[in-house]
Design an enzyme around this catalytic site. Structure first.
Site, PDB file in Angstrom:
ATOM      1  N   ARG A  99       0.881  -1.179   0.000  1.00 41.50           N
ATOM      2  CA  ARG A  99       0.000   0.000   0.000  1.00 41.50           C
ATOM      3  C   ARG A  99       0.911   1.219   0.000  1.00 41.50           C
ATOM      4  O   ARG A  99       1.552   1.525   1.011  1.00 41.50           O
ATOM      5  CB  ARG A  99      -0.929  -0.015   1.211  1.00 41.50           C
ATOM      6  CG  ARG A  99      -1.671   1.283   1.388  1.00 41.50           C
ATOM      7  CD  ARG A  99      -2.850   1.171   2.326  1.00 41.50           C
ATOM      8  NE  ARG A  99      -3.972   0.508   1.696  1.00 41.50           N
ATOM      9  CZ  ARG A  99      -5.240   0.651   2.061  1.00 41.50           C
ATOM     10  NH1 ARG A  99      -5.550   1.427   3.075  1.00 41.50           N
ATOM     11  NH2 ARG A  99      -6.207   0.013   1.429  1.00 41.50           N
ATOM     12  N   HIS A 126      -6.691   0.547  -7.101  1.00 44.67           N
ATOM     13  CA  HIS A 126      -7.036  -0.305  -5.953  1.00 44.67           C
ATOM     14  C   HIS A 126      -7.665  -1.591  -6.513  1.00 44.67           C
ATOM     15  O   HIS A 126      -8.868  -1.822  -6.357  1.00 44.67           O
ATOM     16  CB  HIS A 126      -8.010   0.453  -5.044  1.00 44.67           C
ATOM     17  CG  HIS A 126      -8.094  -0.090  -3.652  1.00 44.67           C
ATOM     18  ND1 HIS A 126      -7.361  -1.165  -3.199  1.00 44.67           N
ATOM     19  CD2 HIS A 126      -8.849   0.309  -2.583  1.00 44.67           C
ATOM     20  CE1 HIS A 126      -7.656  -1.397  -1.934  1.00 44.67           C
ATOM     21  NE2 HIS A 126      -8.546  -0.525  -1.538  1.00 44.67           N
ATOM     22  N   GLN A 129      -9.855  -4.050  -4.380  1.00 43.83           N
ATOM     23  CA  GLN A 129     -11.176  -3.485  -4.072  1.00 43.83           C
ATOM     24  C   GLN A 129     -12.138  -3.737  -5.237  1.00 43.83           C
ATOM     25  O   GLN A 129     -13.263  -4.194  -5.032  1.00 43.83           O
ATOM     26  CB  GLN A 129     -11.030  -1.975  -3.820  1.00 43.83           C
ATOM     27  CG  GLN A 129     -12.328  -1.290  -3.493  1.00 43.83           C
ATOM     28  CD  GLN A 129     -12.851  -1.665  -2.117  1.00 43.83           C
ATOM     29  OE1 GLN A 129     -12.132  -1.575  -1.142  1.00 43.83           O
ATOM     30  NE2 GLN A 129     -14.103  -2.081  -2.037  1.00 43.83           N
ATOM     31  N   ASP A 221     -16.962   7.205  -3.301  1.00 51.78           N
ATOM     32  CA  ASP A 221     -15.780   7.087  -2.438  1.00 51.78           C
ATOM     33  C   ASP A 221     -15.509   8.481  -1.865  1.00 51.78           C
ATOM     34  O   ASP A 221     -16.094   9.476  -2.327  1.00 51.78           O
ATOM     35  CB  ASP A 221     -14.589   6.582  -3.287  1.00 51.78           C
ATOM     36  CG  ASP A 221     -13.316   6.345  -2.470  1.00 51.78           C
ATOM     37  OD1 ASP A 221     -13.389   6.285  -1.221  1.00 51.78           O
ATOM     38  OD2 ASP A 221     -12.234   6.220  -3.086  1.00 51.78           O
ATOM     39  N   CYS A 261     -16.412   1.835  -0.963  1.00 50.64           N
ATOM     40  CA  CYS A 261     -15.295   0.969  -0.564  1.00 50.64           C
ATOM     41  C   CYS A 261     -15.005   1.064   0.934  1.00 50.64           C
ATOM     42  O   CYS A 261     -14.388   0.161   1.498  1.00 50.64           O
ATOM     43  CB  CYS A 261     -14.048   1.334  -1.364  1.00 50.64           C
ATOM     44  SG  CYS A 261     -13.597   3.072  -1.224  1.00 50.64           S
ATOM     45  N   ARG A 289     -13.739  -8.566   0.223  1.00 44.03           N
ATOM     46  CA  ARG A 289     -12.298  -8.293   0.127  1.00 44.03           C
ATOM     47  C   ARG A 289     -11.533  -9.559   0.506  1.00 44.03           C
ATOM     48  O   ARG A 289     -10.539  -9.917  -0.127  1.00 44.03           O
ATOM     49  CB  ARG A 289     -11.901  -7.139   1.053  1.00 44.03           C
ATOM     50  CG  ARG A 289     -12.496  -5.774   0.704  1.00 44.03           C
ATOM     51  CD  ARG A 289     -11.956  -5.249  -0.608  1.00 44.03           C
ATOM     52  NE  ARG A 289     -10.505  -5.188  -0.593  1.00 44.03           N
ATOM     53  CZ  ARG A 289      -9.772  -4.204  -0.046  1.00 44.03           C
ATOM     54  NH1 ARG A 289     -10.385  -3.158   0.487  1.00 44.03           N
ATOM     55  NH2 ARG A 289      -8.457  -4.227  -0.075  1.00 44.03           N
TER      56      ARG A 289
END
Ligand code: CP
Ligand code: NVA
Length: 303
Positions: A99, A126, A129, A221, A261, A289
């Protein structure tokens, strides 16, 4: 599959479908302990709830183990170069979930390691996701082809991965952002090319109502992503008309689902009424996830 999963664009449509199908089987209890003794290093420059927990739990459920390494632990690119971190980790562990702020750091980790590197969120994408999100949609519908997904808000990392995956799988993707906050032009162009091959479609507009009209799913988001927090106040002004509230969500199909998300800011990009309402699938997304990432781990680290 390629060595790394840094972008949805690393996957063919067939590979994406296989991952989603494997995720479904893993969710039903298949292939437990298929990574015995394997270790995944989590190299994280930013905070995380869902991604960290699901990678750690996923490795445990697959019979392996995860080690969490924060910036304080290893100082990626500061205490030590990205390439030295990649080469050292390659001698001990079987995979890296990274990340990072800069997408380039994740790319460099991939270039300098002999083990798979998975993008656990960068400033550009991402992918884990998006796989979980599309798994969530697939579970609720007969097929993905032609399903309409409206993304409303910032043209960010989450938007990029959704655009690419939706286009790859023949979905009808609509993105509504304010001017100057559109998705990256290269990603948009690539998504359009993928949609042409898959029979899907991609629409970019600054009109949230146009994007949401009769959609099967409405996604949003945060307006200011990790690293953009200093812009939060200025962005709040610009993004206000893009809030997913009951009025906007009401333009979608009566059967539509509300997606996010997480983490969410209730009252900003989405109201509590929608996020916590009967059409919300945000906790299914969060659960998935785990299953989607287990599929990625088995595919990249297994064998
Ligand atoms: N959705 C997501 O990636 O959440 P975290 O930042 O908590 O990992
Ligand atoms: N776009 C958000 C997603 C968080 C999971 C961010 O990058 O902060």
């Amino acid at each position: 599959m390629r060595k790394d999963l840094l972008s949805i664009d690393d996957l063919t449509a067939e590979e994406a479908r296989e991952l989603l199908s494997l995720a479904g089987r893993l969710k039903s209890g298949a292939a437990e302990h298929s990574l015995p003794g394997k270790t995944l290093a989590l190299v994280f420059e930013k905070p995380s709830l869902r991604t960290r927990v699901t990678f750690e739990v996923g490795m445990t459920q697959l019979g392996g183990h995860a080690i969490y390494l924060s910036m304080q632990d290893i100082g990626l690119g500061q205490r030590e170069s990205v390439s030295d971190v990649a080469q050292n980790l390659s001698r001990w562990v079987d995979g890296i979930a990274a990340r990072t702020f800069a997408h380039q750091s994740a790319v460099e980790l991939g270039e300098h390691s002999s083990i798979p590197v998975i993008n656990a969120l960068s400033d550009h994408e991402h992918p884990c996701q998006a796989l979980a999100d599309v798994l969530t949609l697939q579970e609720r519908s007969k097929g993905l082809s032609g399903l309409s997904l409206a993304y409303v808000g910032d043209g960010n990392n989450v938007c990029h991965s959704l655009l690419l995956l939706a286009a790859l799988l023949g979905m009808d993707m609509r993105v509504a952002t304010p001017t100057s906050y559109e998705p990256n032009a290269g990603v948009l162009e690539r998504a359009k090319a993928l949609a042409e091959q898959s029979g899907g479609s991609v629409l970019l507009t600054d009109d949230p109502a146009l994007a949401v009209a009769q959609a099967d799913a409405v996604y949003t988001d945060v307006w200011a992503s990790m690293g953009d927090e200093h812009e939060a106040e200025a962005r709040a002004e610009v993004f206000r008309p893009y809030q997913v509230n009951s009025a906007l969500f009401g333009l979608a199909k009566p059967t539509a689902v509300a997606m996010h998300c997480l983490p969410a800011h209730r009252g900003d990009e989405i109201t509590g009424e929608v996020l916590d309402g009967p059409h919300s699938v945000v906790l299914d997304q969060a659960e998935n996830r785990l299953h989607a990432q287990k599929a990625v781990l088995v595919s990249l680290l297994g064998g």
